[in-house]
Design a protein around this motif. Sequence first.
Motif, PDB file in Angstrom:
ATOM      1  N   GLY A  59       0.795  -1.216   0.000  1.00  0.00           N
ATOM      2  CA  GLY A  59       0.000   0.000   0.000  1.00  0.00           C
ATOM      3  C   GLY A  59       0.828   1.267   0.000  1.00  0.00           C
ATOM      4  O   GLY A  59       0.563   2.201  -0.767  1.00  0.00           O
ATOM      5  N   ASP A  60       1.857   1.319   0.849  1.00  0.00           N
ATOM      6  CA  ASP A  60       2.651   2.542   1.003  1.00  0.00           C
ATOM      7  C   ASP A  60       3.552   2.804  -0.184  1.00  0.00           C
ATOM      8  O   ASP A  60       3.685   3.941  -0.644  1.00  0.00           O
ATOM      9  N   ALA A  61       4.213   1.749  -0.682  1.00  0.00           N
ATOM     10  CA  ALA A  61       5.204   1.926  -1.750  1.00  0.00           C
ATOM     11  C   ALA A  61       4.636   1.676  -3.145  1.00  0.00           C
ATOM     12  O   ALA A  61       5.053   2.321  -4.103  1.00  0.00           O
ATOM     13  N   LEU A  62       3.695   0.727  -3.248  1.00  0.00           N
ATOM     14  CA  LEU A  62       3.205   0.316  -4.568  1.00  0.00           C
ATOM     15  C   LEU A  62       1.824   0.863  -4.904  1.00  0.00           C
ATOM     16  O   LEU A  62       1.343   0.658  -6.014  1.00  0.00           O
ATOM     17  N   GLY A  63       1.184   1.513  -3.939  1.00  0.00           N
ATOM     18  CA  GLY A  63      -0.128   2.090  -4.201  1.00  0.00           C
ATOM     19  C   GLY A  63      -1.234   1.060  -4.324  1.00  0.00           C
ATOM     20  O   GLY A  63      -2.226   1.294  -5.024  1.00  0.00           O
ATOM     21  N   SER A  64      -1.112  -0.081  -3.649  1.00  0.00           N
ATOM     22  CA  SER A  64      -2.133  -1.119  -3.732  1.00  0.00           C
ATOM     23  C   SER A  64      -3.494  -0.572  -3.324  1.00  0.00           C
ATOM     24  O   SER A  64      -3.632   0.144  -2.326  1.00  0.00           O
ATOM     25  N   ARG A  66      -5.904  -2.675  -2.513  1.00  0.00           N
ATOM     26  CA  ARG A  66      -6.537  -3.723  -1.709  1.00  0.00           C
ATOM     27  C   ARG A  66      -6.722  -3.292  -0.263  1.00  0.00           C
ATOM     28  O   ARG A  66      -7.429  -3.947   0.498  1.00  0.00           O
ATOM     29  N   CYS A  67      -6.069  -2.219   0.144  1.00  0.00           N
ATOM     30  CA  CYS A  67      -6.179  -1.728   1.514  1.00  0.00           C
ATOM     31  C   CYS A  67      -6.301  -0.207   1.474  1.00  0.00           C
ATOM     32  O   CYS A  67      -6.394   0.392   0.407  1.00  0.00           O
ATOM     33  N   ASP A  68      -6.278   0.421   2.636  1.00  0.00           N
ATOM     34  CA  ASP A  68      -6.336   1.882   2.717  1.00  0.00           C
ATOM     35  C   ASP A  68      -5.063   2.456   3.331  1.00  0.00           C
ATOM     36  O   ASP A  68      -5.030   3.617   3.736  1.00  0.00           O
ATOM     37  N   CYS A  69      -3.993   1.663   3.387  1.00  0.00           N
ATOM     38  CA  CYS A  69      -2.783   2.066   4.096  1.00  0.00           C
ATOM     39  C   CYS A  69      -2.068   3.248   3.443  1.00  0.00           C
ATOM     40  O   CYS A  69      -1.687   4.210   4.125  1.00  0.00           O
ATOM     41  N   GLY A  70      -1.875   3.181   2.139  1.00  0.00           N
ATOM     42  CA  GLY A  70      -1.182   4.262   1.450  1.00  0.00           C
ATOM     43  C   GLY A  70      -1.876   5.603   1.611  1.00  0.00           C
ATOM     44  O   GLY A  70      -1.239   6.599   2.000  1.00  0.00           O
ATOM     45  N   PRO A  71      -3.183   5.684   1.342  1.00  0.00           N
ATOM     46  CA  PRO A  71      -3.887   6.954   1.541  1.00  0.00           C
ATOM     47  C   PRO A  71      -3.858   7.436   2.992  1.00  0.00           C
ATOM     48  O   PRO A  71      -3.760   8.641   3.245  1.00  0.00           O
ATOM     49  N   GLN A  72      -3.940   6.515   3.959  1.00  0.00           N
ATOM     50  CA  GLN A  72      -3.859   6.930   5.357  1.00  0.00           C
ATOM     51  C   GLN A  72      -2.498   7.533   5.674  1.00  0.00           C
ATOM     52  O   GLN A  72      -2.399   8.529   6.401  1.00  0.00           O
TER      53      GLN A  72
END
Length: 204
Positions: A59-64, A66-72
């Motif tokens: 999520g953080d590095a690849l922009g997945s 499937r979760c909300d981790c990167g946007p958070q």
Amino acid sequence: MAIRTTVQLPIILADGSEAMAEMYSFSGLADDKEHFALKLGSPDPQHPLVRLHSECVTGDALGSARCDCGPQLQEALSLFNKEGGYLLYLRQEGRGIGLYEKLDAYRLQEQGHDTFTANLKLGHNVDERDYQAAADILNALGLNQIMLMTNNPDKRQQLENAGIQVHGTRPTGVFANRHNHLYLQSKIQRANHQINIDELLTKP
């Protein structure tokens, strides 16, 4: 526990603007992992805003999606740059089971299991994250009274059990898309995350 190194780190925020953060490493943390903290802006000296963010490579590095981790993560960095705050980046991928096991859990999710049941089927607990190291970091930074940015009640409970005074919580946004609706719903139903389900259901 103690601060090991402090460096200045220029970062690019989601809107393309530049921010200057202080980045801290630590020694003597409970689990000996390489967690770090970022300070942005001018935090409230009495009850600084803090987010505990668990590492999520996908999520953080690849922009997945499937979760909300990167946007958070991006939300917290942008908010802290404006209002001041500390982000604790905790190296506990996949709710503590590691990257490879998280990918195995993804495969089980593709077969119809939710994110929590997938962890159980792999022989793990629903959530294996321990926030004692986060409490150690806060103590090393001199932050034993905070406001916590989270939707997850377990984070507050564990910090309070470790002696951190949490004076209140501030929710993160709802970052829903067609790939993560079931993931977000399972966090509400299985782990009591404080996500606005009505807002979630209105997302495209």
